[in-house]
Design a protein around this motif. Structure first.
Motif, short mmCIF file in Angstrom:
data_model
loop_
_atom_site.label_atom_id
_atom_site.label_comp_id
_atom_site.label_asym_id
_atom_site.label_seq_id
_atom_site.Cartn_x
_atom_site.Cartn_y
_atom_site.Cartn_z
N PRO A 176 0.80 -1.23 0.00
CA PRO A 176 0.00 0.00 0.00
C PRO A 176 0.83 1.28 0.00
N GLN A 177 2.12 1.17 0.31
CA GLN A 177 2.98 2.36 0.40
C GLN A 177 3.73 2.63 -0.91
N TRP A 178 3.25 2.10 -2.02
CA TRP A 178 4.00 2.22 -3.26
C TRP A 178 4.19 3.66 -3.71
N VAL A 179 3.23 4.52 -3.47
CA VAL A 179 3.37 5.93 -3.87
C VAL A 179 4.50 6.59 -3.10
N THR A 180 4.58 6.31 -1.81
CA THR A 180 5.66 6.87 -0.98
C THR A 180 7.02 6.44 -1.51
N HIS A 181 7.12 5.16 -1.91
CA HIS A 181 8.39 4.66 -2.44
C HIS A 181 8.74 5.32 -3.77
N LYS A 223 7.84 8.34 -4.71
CA LYS A 223 8.24 9.71 -4.40
C LYS A 223 9.68 9.76 -3.91
N ALA A 224 10.04 8.81 -3.03
CA ALA A 224 11.41 8.78 -2.50
C ALA A 224 12.41 8.57 -3.64
N LEU A 225 12.07 7.71 -4.59
CA LEU A 225 12.97 7.45 -5.72
C LEU A 225 13.06 8.65 -6.64
N LEU A 226 11.93 9.29 -6.93
CA LEU A 226 11.95 10.47 -7.79
C LEU A 226 12.79 11.58 -7.17
N ASP A 227 12.66 11.77 -5.90
CA ASP A 227 13.44 12.81 -5.22
C ASP A 227 14.93 12.47 -5.21
N ALA A 228 15.24 11.18 -5.01
CA ALA A 228 16.64 10.76 -4.98
C ALA A 228 17.28 10.81 -6.37
N SER A 229 16.45 10.86 -7.41
CA SER A 229 16.94 10.82 -8.78
C SER A 229 17.06 12.20 -9.43
N LYS A 230 16.88 13.24 -8.66
CA LYS A 230 16.92 14.59 -9.24
C LYS A 230 18.26 14.90 -9.88
N GLY A 231 19.32 14.27 -9.38
CA GLY A 231 20.63 14.49 -9.98
C GLY A 231 20.90 13.61 -11.18
N LEU A 232 19.90 12.84 -11.61
CA LEU A 232 20.01 11.94 -12.77
C LEU A 232 18.90 12.25 -13.77
N PRO A 233 18.92 13.43 -14.39
CA PRO A 233 17.79 13.84 -15.25
C PRO A 233 17.55 12.93 -16.44
N GLY A 234 18.55 12.18 -16.87
CA GLY A 234 18.39 11.32 -18.03
C GLY A 234 18.05 9.88 -17.70
N PHE A 235 17.76 9.61 -16.43
CA PHE A 235 17.46 8.23 -16.01
C PHE A 235 15.97 8.04 -15.82
N ARG A 236 15.46 6.96 -16.40
CA ARG A 236 14.06 6.58 -16.22
C ARG A 236 14.01 5.59 -15.06
N VAL A 237 13.32 5.97 -14.01
CA VAL A 237 13.40 5.20 -12.76
C VAL A 237 12.08 4.56 -12.36
N LEU A 238 11.02 4.77 -13.12
CA LEU A 238 9.73 4.14 -12.85
C LEU A 238 9.45 3.15 -13.98
N THR A 239 9.39 1.89 -13.65
CA THR A 239 9.25 0.86 -14.68
C THR A 239 7.84 0.30 -14.73
N VAL A 240 7.26 0.36 -15.92
CA VAL A 240 6.03 -0.38 -16.19
C VAL A 240 6.48 -1.72 -16.76
#
Length: 619
Positions: free
Chosen positions: A188-193, A195-212
């Motif tokens: 149930p906490q997937w959105v929180t996870h 968000k944490a990954l998106l925030d941690a990835s701000k220094g990686l603008p060319g990386f796709r970090v959410l996988t479908v």
């Protein structure tokens, strides 16, 4: 003269659809056109034997150029895809050496599968030594619980190396629904996870970090419309929830990577990737006119599916992956992974990995598939398939939306239930040879043994401490797995089961039925003893008993079975198993005297062979 040549086809009178139909109907000699030539797909629509321009009338497929919204033809003005190979990182230095080696052999996208204790700057310094991140796509797979940590470590590493992060491209394979789909664990906490990954990835603008990760759906036996429909619902869920958390449309879409499997249905897989570009653009574009540009472009990685790969006659997997690679590359994917042919039974070796790389290199360097954008465009058949798959996938997408969205559906287990049901249906089709696996359930290698080459062991229960399974999870049993288990049980029993072909009577029929029966019983790993023919039933039965046959198969014509079958059955007198090849009109009469074993094209091959294994004492 040149103008006359250009008008050459005008010398031929146009042929109407009705004229074609009249000719086909005449050639069918009374057979029903619909039953004989129209194919009802698993996707829920019919496919005709031929298509004409008029069949495109009324289709909703957009008529656009490549790189034009909604991108059904392409998201770019070239067809140069990335060739990806993944490395399972056990030893960091060895993985680095392998990466440098394959970079010199045509790989343009690297994937690294990392363990938790390898996620630190020191480990990355060893792993990525002499690899320039601006020059190669770098992709990382790790436990989803440490994905955010990996993003931070990568950012720190690139800073230490002085890399231009604006030029660094790649991905972190964070699948927010892996727990539910693969492990059956609520999350149930997937959105929180996320968000944490998106925030941690701000220094990686060319990386796709959410996988479908629709590849998991494909590997679990999903039909094409299910894989696409659920993938769209999955992506839409990410968009909806994360924009609701304050992220912009651009921030979310630029981070999403769609990973699709590729099955063996050549044209339909091609149409799937075209439909995916179109429908995803429509979903993003629904947020407003301003989002009908670059932001609406889907990023597609394609991976050859494992569902249709086999252990027996494994080199046939090369044929499967080759046509799959062709489907994906012609359809314009962004990157492509061809799985080595031996992936079903061992850690792939240098040879199988080299062949997998070269399959893509051949498509580029020899076939020039990278030189033409969407060559299938305008094909009446492919355009029809694109529209039809899109329509069925869209229906499923809307159904999931009405259910409350993808997250609710996977938490409830309805996605898993639907795909597992499809898996079961496909297994039933394989059992009855309605879906063919060459070398496994049809035309097997009679003498092959495989138990000794199987080196991949069951991973066992997942023990990372992420929770208990409370939801139905996906069933990843491959299509060939039932036949493989059957044949391996015969092999491991140590018994040599002999099947003797008692061929007699009509030459053409006895040879045809002998060949059919030989292929039938060889699927269980039995030793087949074929024969040219016998003059009498008694002679054939005696020869079979002299050969210590466990099963005797009578192969003749339907008309002759009325005489030969009772005679053979009576003379045999229960000394071994007796089978009649075919479904003769006299079958009921033969059953009345005790003959119960018949094999024919309508037989369930798997269940029939399982029954013989049980009778013969093979578990």
């Amino acid at each position: 003269m040149a103008n006359q040549k250009e008008r050459l086809l005008t010398e031929f009178a146009p042929i109407s659809t009705q004229e074609w139909m009249d000719k086909i109907t005449a050639d069918l000699k009374g057979a029903d056109f619909t039953k004989k030539l129209v194919w009802r797909t698993n996707e829920g629509f019919n496919v005709n034997p031929f298509y004409r321009r008029e069949d495109l009338e009324g289709l909703t497929t957009p008529h656009v150029m490549p790189a034009e919204y909604p991108y059904v033809r392409s998201t770019r003005m070239d067809n140069d895809w990335l060739i990806r190979q993944d490395i399972n990182v056990v030893d960091l230095s060895a993985a680095n050496a392998k990466a440098l080696d394959i970079l010199g052999k045509g790989i343009t996208s690297l994937g690294f599968k990392l363990k938790k204790d390898q996620i630190n700057v020191e480990s990355l310094s060893v792993l990525l030594k002499d690899i320039f991140p601006e020059a190669i796509e770098l992709n990382f797979v790790c436990c989803i619980s440490v994905a955010a940590k990996l993003a931070g470590v990568l950012t720190e590493y690139f800073a230490q190396q002085g890399a231009d992060v604006a030029q660094c491209k790649g991905s972190i394979a964070f699948d927010p629904f892996k727990k539910q789909l693969v492990r059956g664990i609520s999350n149930p906490q997937w959105v929180t996870h996320c968000k944490a990954l998106l925030d941690a990835s701000k220094g990686l603008p060319g990386f796709r970090v959410l996988t479908v990760n629709a590849l998991n759906l494909s590997n679990a036996g999903a039909y094409i419309y299910q894989e696409l429909g659920y993938a769209l619902a999955w992506g839409a869920e990410l968009l909806d929830k994360l924009t609701g958390e304050g992220y912009s449309i651009e921030e979310v879409t630029s981070r999403i990577k769609f990973v699709f499997g590729i099955g063996s249905n050549y044209f339909m897989e091609m149409a799937k990737f075209r439909a995916a570009r179109w429908l995803w653009a429509e979903i993003v574009g629904a947020y407003g006119e301003q989002y009908r540009g670059q932001v609406a472009k889907i990023h597609q990685q394609a991976v050859t599916s494992t569902w249709n790969k086999t252990i027996f006659d494994a080199h046939v997997n090369l044929l499967r992956t080759q046509t799959e690679a062709m489907s994906a590359s012609l359809a314009g994917v962004d990157s492509l992974t061809v799985q080595p042919f031996d992936i079903t039974y061992q850690e792939s070796d240098d040879f199988s990995e080299r062949i997998a790389r070269n399959q893509q290199l051949l498509l580029k360097e020899e076939c020039h598939f990278d030189k033409v954008i969407d060559p299938a465009a305008g094909s009446y058949y492919v355009e029809y398939l694109t529209n039809s798959i899109a329509a069925e996938a869209w229906k499923l997408f809307l159904a999931v939306d009405e259910e409350g969205g993808f997250a609710s559906a996977v938490e409830a287990g309805s996605v898993q239930q639907a795909i597992n049901a499809s898996n079961s249906k496909r297994h039933a089709a394989v059992a009855a040879r309605k879906e063919i696996f060459l070398g496994t359930n049809q035309f097997p290698n009679f003498t092959e043994v495989a138990a000794g080459k199987i080196k991949v062991e069951d991973e066992g229960p997942h023990t990372c401490g992420c929770g208990e399974a409370t939801i139905e999870k996906l069933n990843f049993s491959r299509g060939a797995s039932d036949f493989e288990a059957l044949r391996l049980s015969t092999e491991r029993s140590g018994k040599e089961i002999k099947v003797f072909m008692l061929t007699i009577g009509n030459l053409a029929m006895r040879l045809a039925r002998s060949q059919f029966s030989s292929n039938f019983f060889a699927c269980a790993g039995y030793k087949v003893i074929d024969n040219l023919g016998f003059k009498t039933v008694q002679e054939g039965v005696d020869a079979a008993l002299d050969a210590h046959a466990d099963i005797i198969v009578l192969c003749s014509s339907d008309d002759e079975y009325a005489e030969f079958a009772p005679e053979a059955f009576k003379y045999l007198d229960g000394r071994t198993q007796f089978v009649v090849a075919g479904a003769p009109a006299c079958m009921d009469d033969l059953k009345a005297i005790g003959i119960n074993n018949f094999i024919n094209v309508k037989s369930n091959v798997l269940e029939t062979l399982r029954g013989f294994n049980q009778v013969l004492g093979i578990n």
